[in-house]
Motif scaffolding. Sequence first.
Motif, mmCIF file in Angstrom:
data_model
loop_
_atom_site.group_PDB
_atom_site.id
_atom_site.type_symbol
_atom_site.label_atom_id
_atom_site.label_comp_id
_atom_site.label_asym_id
_atom_site.label_seq_id
_atom_site.Cartn_x
_atom_site.Cartn_y
_atom_site.Cartn_z
ATOM 1 N N LEU A 1 6.836 23.008 -5.403
ATOM 2 C CA LEU A 1 7.905 22.161 -5.963
ATOM 3 C C LEU A 1 9.043 22.954 -6.608
ATOM 4 O O LEU A 1 10.215 22.765 -6.262
ATOM 5 C CB LEU A 1 7.316 21.155 -6.974
ATOM 6 N N LYS B 1 12.917 23.309 -5.379
ATOM 7 C CA LYS B 1 13.969 22.854 -6.284
ATOM 8 C C LYS B 1 14.988 23.983 -6.533
ATOM 9 O O LYS B 1 16.199 23.775 -6.438
ATOM 10 C CB LYS B 1 13.309 22.447 -7.614
ATOM 11 N N GLU C 1 4.525 19.940 4.402
ATOM 12 C CA GLU C 1 4.349 19.827 2.954
ATOM 13 C C GLU C 1 5.684 20.013 2.226
ATOM 14 O O GLU C 1 5.969 19.323 1.246
ATOM 15 C CB GLU C 1 3.315 20.863 2.475
ATOM 16 N N ARG D 1 7.567 16.828 2.607
ATOM 17 C CA ARG D 1 6.960 15.757 1.818
ATOM 18 C C ARG D 1 7.306 15.931 0.330
ATOM 19 O O ARG D 1 7.770 15.004 -0.337
ATOM 20 C CB ARG D 1 5.433 15.759 2.007
ATOM 21 N N VAL D 2 7.111 17.161 -0.207
ATOM 22 C CA VAL D 2 7.384 17.424 -1.627
ATOM 23 C C VAL D 2 8.866 17.202 -1.943
ATOM 24 O O VAL D 2 9.210 16.604 -2.961
ATOM 25 C CB VAL D 2 6.943 18.853 -2.021
ATOM 26 N N GLU E 1 9.474 13.387 -1.916
ATOM 27 C CA GLU E 1 8.869 12.729 -3.089
ATOM 28 C C GLU E 1 9.654 12.990 -4.370
ATOM 29 O O GLU E 1 9.604 12.221 -5.306
ATOM 30 C CB GLU E 1 7.436 13.235 -3.273
ATOM 31 N N ASN E 2 10.325 14.163 -4.417
ATOM 32 C CA ASN E 2 11.038 14.525 -5.640
ATOM 33 C C ASN E 2 12.560 14.402 -5.511
ATOM 34 O O ASN E 2 13.300 14.882 -6.374
ATOM 35 C CB ASN E 2 10.664 15.951 -6.047
#
Lengths: 338, 338
Positions: free
Chosen positions: B15, B19, B40, B43-44, B47-48
């Motif tokens: 994450l 970011k 992944e 997806r991460v 989701e964020n």
Amino acid sequence: MRVIVDAFGGDNAPLEIIKGAAEAAAEYKVEISLAGREAEIRRVAGENGISLEGIAIVDAPDVIGMEDEPKSILREHKNCSMAEGLRRLAAGEGDAFVSAGSTGALIMGATFLVKRIKGVSRAALAPLMPGDKGPFMLIDSGANVECRPEMLLQFAHMGSIYMSSVLGDGKPARVGLVNVGTEDTKGGELQHEAFALLRESGLNFVGNIEARDIPANAADVVVADGFTGNVILKMMEGTADVIMRNVKGIFLTNLRTKIAALLVKPYLKDFKKKMDTSEYGGAPLLGVSKPVIKTHGNSKAPAVKNAIRVAAEFAGKGVIEQIAAAVKPASAEESAEG
Amino acid sequence: MRVIVDAFGGDNAPLEIIKGAAEAAAEYKVEISLAGREAEIRRVAGENGISLEGIAIVDAPDVIGMEDEPKSILREHKNCSMAEGLRRLAAGEGDAFVSAGSTGALIMGATFLVKRIKGVSRAALAPLMPGDKGPFMLIDSGANVECRPEMLLQFAHMGSIYMSSVLGDGKPARVGLVNVGTEDTKGGELQHEAFALLRESGLNFVGNIEARDIPANAADVVVADGFTGNVILKMMEGTADVIMRNVKGIFLTNLRTKIAALLVKPYLKDFKKKMDTSEYGGAPLLGVSKPVIKTHGNSKAPAVKNAIRVAAEFAGKGVIEQIAAAVKPASAEESAEG
């Protein structure tokens, strides 16, 4: 206890040394001898209203300086206050010796005039350092720049005995080996071999410790070669110095921050005291056959007084005898091998 | 500049890495590739609410952990995100690589997948450290536990080039050799020989420096073997940590001290920022033939963003070419001798 003090060692000699000695003589049950130029000691004491009552003076005409070669204590400066004090210690005229003078000269003088304990291969300088939860011992802090694994094992034994006898409650001190990681396989050859020796030593060996965890008391006895130990000692001093200077600067910024300074002053003072190594009275030179304490070159009277107290405790706790007993088997093995 | 980022390295992956990469892509003129499990990452990010616009993904099925053997990056974990990123770097698909993953694996991977610069005998990890007057470079901080004098000379050259090209104004960086005293004769064999080499190096060599003076910027490039460097790095961290924790504790004592805390808060914050190494963007791995940056394992998005900025600067300043030119004579001599 009879403590011999080098009146002409360190940046603030002889005044602060004489003052500290007089305070110790008044406060503790110790007999003090000051080694140095008798006339000058008496003059400085007189000019500063310091009573020398109950303090003996061991006259020594010469002084060894910080810039002098350590080995000159055995030659050109063999009549300096440090050498004279060490000879009196060796002759049994005192139970311990304290000096704020040249570290190199003190190690050289102690090794050759007082001699090492039988079986000890090298004397080590072992200062008490300010940890978060109390003092810890760093051994060696610079007496031996290059070390063999067996030397580190002896340092661990000597430090452990000192810490549990003088500072501890008899509980075995936690011994840690400085390394670049906590895993058994970390470090170079010196660390690998020392680790193996320490694991089998019967000491309370907590394994490898990382420098990051030293200030938070990862061990009571932090074992390292003298090069690494010197870096540890001085990085701690240098880092603390820069941070405390910056914190002080923050408090001096403006009126608001000066008010803040007044509000936290007593607590900050307590913290500074906790970080102040002069409270601990200096560094024992371990491995020598009599108690020798090195105090910081910039020691003032309170540090000298503390060093005298610690020297008397060092002499009173049978540390030398315990070290002699601990290194004996190694010595016997050595002779058997040889 | 094209920077490849290991999306699965470090404690806060993926994450915080994603970011930080997204922030860097938006803020700087860099093309970013994220190496790692594509599904992944997507997806991460989804989701964020992190936009991956303009960010390429280099799919890599595996991850190498902190507990994995470094050499496993060449074997069991040869398909991890770190290895895949390094291979892409070596193939010229990027100009620099950033990872917050295992230091040992990164050194191993960079050395064998990207290769060293011709003539460099060992790659060194060279973090920027917070000095009182600004950052300084520590080289080597732990990649090479045992060093020869010639290695220290190369570290000095590499560090000097990096500091004057990337951080400096072109002025030659001040190079200091860590030792137990400032006199030429101090230290062991390694220090004596390295001192002699550095004196003749043509570098701006300021001589031996004591650890006490490192935090106060005694040198811009602090040269040490990896064991000593590791101790320096971690003693600085550990000491600062204990002091700052105590200062914080003082401010939390009671109402008065809490008021004091409010009064000094902005200044203390500035100071903490000055001490915060994540501002500097991590440690270059010098000696490798392409720019590789290691960020701290606990890096969060801002540290990752900074590391990407620094990686782009590293790639843009011709550091690798300058190092190659500086080590060439040594290499030529070696071949001549061999």
